[in-house]
Enzyme design. Structure first.
Site, PDB file in Angstrom:
ATOM      1  N   LYS A 138     -35.626 -21.868  23.067  1.00 37.91           N
ATOM      2  CA  LYS A 138     -36.814 -21.082  22.671  1.00 37.91           C
ATOM      3  C   LYS A 138     -36.413 -19.854  21.855  1.00 37.91           C
ATOM      4  CE  LYS A 138     -38.451 -19.908  26.769  1.00 37.91           C
ATOM      5  NZ  LYS A 138     -37.644 -20.516  27.819  1.00 37.91           N
ATOM      6  N   ARG A 186     -45.837 -17.430  31.122  1.00 37.08           N
ATOM      7  CA  ARG A 186     -45.020 -18.372  31.881  1.00 37.08           C
ATOM      8  C   ARG A 186     -45.773 -18.942  33.074  1.00 37.08           C
ATOM      9  NH1 ARG A 186     -39.697 -16.448  30.450  1.00 37.08           N
ATOM     10  NH2 ARG A 186     -37.953 -17.359  31.522  1.00 37.08           N
ATOM     11  N   ARG A 243     -23.195 -21.002  28.375  1.00 43.47           N
ATOM     12  CA  ARG A 243     -23.636 -19.937  27.467  1.00 43.47           C
ATOM     13  C   ARG A 243     -22.892 -18.630  27.745  1.00 43.47           C
ATOM     14  NH1 ARG A 243     -30.015 -18.915  26.711  1.00 43.47           N
ATOM     15  NH2 ARG A 243     -29.960 -18.118  28.842  1.00 43.47           N
ATOM     16  N   ARG A 302     -24.387 -14.353  31.494  1.00 42.59           N
ATOM     17  CA  ARG A 302     -25.546 -13.690  32.098  1.00 42.59           C
ATOM     18  C   ARG A 302     -25.599 -14.039  33.577  1.00 42.59           C
ATOM     19  NH1 ARG A 302     -30.775 -14.979  28.435  1.00 42.59           N
ATOM     20  NH2 ARG A 302     -31.596 -15.462  30.487  1.00 42.59           N
ATOM     21  N   ARG A 359     -33.861 -21.492  38.627  1.00 36.76           N
ATOM     22  CA  ARG A 359     -34.752 -21.290  37.478  1.00 36.76           C
ATOM     23  C   ARG A 359     -35.437 -22.602  37.089  1.00 36.76           C
ATOM     24  NH1 ARG A 359     -30.999 -18.620  33.129  1.00 36.76           N
ATOM     25  NH2 ARG A 359     -32.861 -18.297  31.867  1.00 36.76           N
TER      26      ARG A 359
HETATM   27  P1  AMP Z   1     -35.648 -15.539  29.750  1.00 33.94           P
HETATM   28  O1  AMP Z   1     -34.668 -14.770  28.933  1.00 33.94           O
HETATM   29  O2  AMP Z   1     -36.960 -15.770  29.028  1.00 33.94           O
HETATM   30  O3  AMP Z   1     -35.077 -16.827  30.313  1.00 33.94           O
HETATM   31  O4  AMP Z   1     -36.042 -14.619  31.016  1.00 33.94           O
HETATM   32  C1  AMP Z   1     -35.050 -14.183  31.912  1.00 33.94           C
HETATM   33  C2  AMP Z   1     -35.683 -13.811  33.254  1.00 33.94           C
HETATM   34  O5  AMP Z   1     -36.646 -12.747  33.034  1.00 33.94           O
HETATM   35  C3  AMP Z   1     -36.474 -14.908  33.943  1.00 33.94           C
HETATM   36  O6  AMP Z   1     -35.645 -15.761  34.716  1.00 33.94           O
HETATM   37  C4  AMP Z   1     -37.446 -14.093  34.792  1.00 33.94           C
HETATM   38  O7  AMP Z   1     -36.784 -13.558  35.942  1.00 33.94           O
HETATM   39  C5  AMP Z   1     -37.778 -12.926  33.888  1.00 33.94           C
HETATM   40  N1  AMP Z   1     -38.955 -13.199  33.016  1.00 33.94           N
HETATM   41  C6  AMP Z   1     -38.973 -13.263  31.647  1.00 33.94           C
HETATM   42  N2  AMP Z   1     -40.212 -13.494  31.184  1.00 33.94           N
HETATM   43  C7  AMP Z   1     -41.009 -13.584  32.288  1.00 33.94           C
HETATM   44  C8  AMP Z   1     -42.391 -13.844  32.474  1.00 33.94           C
HETATM   45  N3  AMP Z   1     -43.222 -14.081  31.450  1.00 33.94           N
HETATM   46  N4  AMP Z   1     -42.858 -13.859  33.748  1.00 33.94           N
HETATM   47  C9  AMP Z   1     -42.054 -13.633  34.820  1.00 33.94           C
HETATM   48  N5  AMP Z   1     -40.735 -13.403  34.700  1.00 33.94           N
HETATM   49  C10 AMP Z   1     -40.202 -13.386  33.453  1.00 33.94           C
END
Ligand code: AMP
Length: 217
Positions: free
Chosen positions: A13, A88, A127, A162, A173
């Site tokens: 994404k 999400r 990653r 990360r 996740r």
């Molecule tokens: P990402 O980089 O988009 O994979 O987001 C990393 C982490 O941030 C996720 O595993 C969640 O803990 C948190 N996170 C990011 N966006 C959201 C969202 N829209 N709603 C809830 N948690 C989020």
């Protein structure tokens, strides 16, 4: 154009949103990046979110929604954008529908990147990212290794994994993702322009598939 890109963690994404934002002149809004930055700065939002992000759980809807509301009400509110990682959940999607309505904006399309779990696990566990805040380059130990092991090609900073790309957290996740995404996809399927894109294969090929699909939005 106003777009949302959704898909499992590690589906590409972020990479695709970056390219689309450059090509189409869109603001790239990533809630994951906003939250990681807030955590680094130890802001009140960051302190509330940190344990969720570190363990791969979703941050509560109210907190993320508030961040988005503030962004869209602010002076620098994006007008043309691609949302990456938000909404999400259905509650976030309902909330975002209202934010857009309040601003008199409509959505051009929702890109849904589909990638099977086994491939996601391989992608995420390999990653590595550059922790230098002015760089942020991303690598993969197998698919896109840096020239020197664990060192950023661009700025010589030591690369890190990360916290939420560690194997136990990836499984968590993915479980979280499956629990909420069916409903989210249905929400956008009902609402209009959902584009289901095969996210497997070369990054370039996936990008071309997306551009092709957007022609009919
Ligand atoms: P990402 O980089 O988009 O994979 O987001 C990393 C982490 O941030 C996720 O595993 C969640 O803990 C948190 N996170 C990011 N966006 C959201 C969202 N829209 N709603 C809830 N948690 C989020």
């Amino acid at each position: 154009m106003r777009l949302i890109i959704i898909g499992p963690p590690g589906s590409g994404k972020g990479t695709q949103a970056n390219r689309l934002s450059e090509r189409l002149g869109l603001a790239h809004v990533s809630t994951g990046d906003i939250l990681r930055d807030a955590i680094k700065r130890q802001s009140p939002e960051g302190r509330s979110a940190s344990s969720y992000v570190a363990t791969g759980r979703l941050v509560p809807d109210e907190l993320v929604n508030e961040i988005i509301r503030a962004l869209f009400r602010g002076k620098k509110a994006p007008r043309q954008f691609i949302m990456d990682g938000y909404p999400r959940t259905v509650a976030q999607a309902d909330f975002f529908d209202r934010v857009l309505k309040d601003q008199g904006l409509d959505l051009g399309g929702v890109i849904f990147l589909q990638v099977p779990d086994e491939e996601i696990t391989e992608r995420l566990s390999g990653r590595r990212t550059c922790p230098n805040p002015t760089c942020g380059a991303s690598y993969h130990v197998k698919f896109q290794p840096p020239r020197r092991p664990d060192v950023c090609d661009r700025c010589d900073t030591r690369l890190v994994q990360r916290e939420d790309d560690k194997p136990e957290t990836i499984a968590k996740r993915l479980a979280v993702y499956h629990a909420v995404y069916d409903e989210l996809v249905d929400h956008y399927r009902r609402g209009g322009c959902l584009k289901e894109i095969d996210g497997v294969g070369d990054m370039e090929a996936v990008y071309e598939r997306i551009l092709e699909a957007l022609k009919t939005c």
